[in-house]
Design a protein around this motif. Sequence first.
Motif, PDB file in Angstrom:
ATOM      1  N   SER A  16       0.960  -1.662  -0.113  1.00  0.00           N
ATOM      2  CA  SER A  16       0.152  -0.392   0.155  1.00  0.00           C
ATOM      3  C   SER A  16       1.101   1.382  -0.040  1.00  0.00           C
ATOM      4  N   THR A  17       0.585   2.312  -0.979  1.00  0.00           N
ATOM      5  CA  THR A  17       1.642   3.694  -0.217  1.00  0.00           C
ATOM      6  C   THR A  17       0.553   4.444  -0.296  1.00  0.00           C
ATOM      7  N   ASP A  18       1.086   6.091   0.240  1.00  0.00           N
ATOM      8  CA  ASP A  18       0.246   6.593   0.443  1.00  0.00           C
ATOM      9  C   ASP A  18      -0.874   7.638  -1.102  1.00  0.00           C
ATOM     10  N   ASP A  19      -0.939   6.571  -2.353  1.00  0.00           N
ATOM     11  CA  ASP A  19      -1.625   6.849  -3.086  1.00  0.00           C
ATOM     12  C   ASP A  19      -2.962   6.454  -3.342  1.00  0.00           C
ATOM     13  N   ASP A  20      -3.231   5.586  -2.134  1.00  0.00           N
ATOM     14  CA  ASP A  20      -4.627   4.459  -2.179  1.00  0.00           C
ATOM     15  C   ASP A  20      -5.003   5.937  -1.036  1.00  0.00           C
ATOM     16  N   THR A  21      -4.537   6.211  -0.158  1.00  0.00           N
ATOM     17  CA  THR A  21      -5.766   7.156   0.499  1.00  0.00           C
ATOM     18  C   THR A  21      -5.938   8.969   0.244  1.00  0.00           C
ATOM     19  N   PRO A  22      -7.221   8.954  -0.290  1.00  0.00           N
ATOM     20  CA  PRO A  22      -7.785   9.713  -0.945  1.00  0.00           C
ATOM     21  C   PRO A  22      -7.051  10.879  -0.519  1.00  0.00           C
ATOM     22  N   LYS A  23      -7.104  11.921  -1.105  1.00  0.00           N
ATOM     23  CA  LYS A  23      -7.152  13.212  -0.984  1.00  0.00           C
ATOM     24  C   LYS A  23      -8.501  14.199  -0.143  1.00  0.00           C
ATOM     25  N   PHE A  24      -9.443  13.970  -0.935  1.00  0.00           N
ATOM     26  CA  PHE A  24      -9.996  14.242  -0.670  1.00  0.00           C
ATOM     27  C   PHE A  24     -11.544  13.087  -0.755  1.00  0.00           C
ATOM     28  N   PHE A  25     -12.279  13.091   0.218  1.00  0.00           N
ATOM     29  CA  PHE A  25     -13.934  12.610   0.114  1.00  0.00           C
ATOM     30  C   PHE A  25     -14.997  13.619  -0.677  1.00  0.00           C
ATOM     31  N   HIS A  26     -15.989  13.108  -1.556  1.00  0.00           N
ATOM     32  CA  HIS A  26     -16.460  13.218  -2.178  1.00  0.00           C
ATOM     33  C   HIS A  26     -17.923  13.271  -2.675  1.00  0.00           C
ATOM     34  N   TYR A  27     -18.833  13.463  -2.954  1.00  0.00           N
ATOM     35  CA  TYR A  27     -20.133  14.021  -2.747  1.00  0.00           C
ATOM     36  C   TYR A  27     -20.632  13.082  -3.554  1.00  0.00           C
ATOM     37  N   VAL A  28     -21.534  11.580  -3.073  1.00  0.00           N
ATOM     38  CA  VAL A  28     -22.058  11.088  -3.813  1.00  0.00           C
ATOM     39  C   VAL A  28     -23.618  10.669  -3.576  1.00  0.00           C
ATOM     40  N   LYS A  29     -24.710  10.468  -4.710  1.00  0.00           N
ATOM     41  CA  LYS A  29     -25.623  10.036  -4.965  1.00  0.00           C
ATOM     42  C   LYS A  29     -26.000   8.754  -3.536  1.00  0.00           C
ATOM     43  N   LYS A  30     -26.598   9.012  -2.746  1.00  0.00           N
ATOM     44  CA  LYS A  30     -26.499   8.134  -1.347  1.00  0.00           C
ATOM     45  C   LYS A  30     -27.130   6.878  -1.724  1.00  0.00           C
ATOM     46  N   ASP A  31     -27.853   6.083  -2.684  1.00  0.00           N
ATOM     47  CA  ASP A  31     -28.262   4.707  -3.296  1.00  0.00           C
ATOM     48  C   ASP A  31     -27.038   4.270  -4.434  1.00  0.00           C
ATOM     49  N   LYS A  32     -25.952   5.151  -4.658  1.00  0.00           N
ATOM     50  CA  LYS A  32     -25.059   4.340  -5.201  1.00  0.00           C
ATOM     51  C   LYS A  32     -24.168   3.798  -4.348  1.00  0.00           C
ATOM     52  N   ILE A  33     -24.026   4.600  -2.851  1.00  0.00           N
ATOM     53  CA  ILE A  33     -22.601   3.989  -2.183  1.00  0.00           C
ATOM     54  C   ILE A  33     -22.460   2.463  -1.857  1.00  0.00           C
TER      55      ILE A  33
END
Length: 78
Positions: A16-33
């Motif tokens: 694993s690398t630091d690239d696996d960690t998201p820089k930001f979390f995004h807003y996504v439609k709840k039913d798709k998560i």
Amino acid sequence: MSTDTKERPDVTTDRSTDDDTPKFFHYVKKDKIAESAVMGTHVVALCGEVFPVTRSAKPGSPVCPDCKKIYDGLPKGD
């Protein structure tokens, strides 16, 4: 015969690398998560980024500024 000591370089088996960690979390439609987390399908964030859901945001996690701007501009629901 040589008596020099050779040192083994520091190597990690953790791929694993630091690239696996998201820089930001995004807003996504709840039913798709949940669908993405279970099925591995990709979701589309408000900012247009496409990715599979692999982590859930914790309180205080950094939020994508573009998603936040779009979300704040949406009409408020009931």
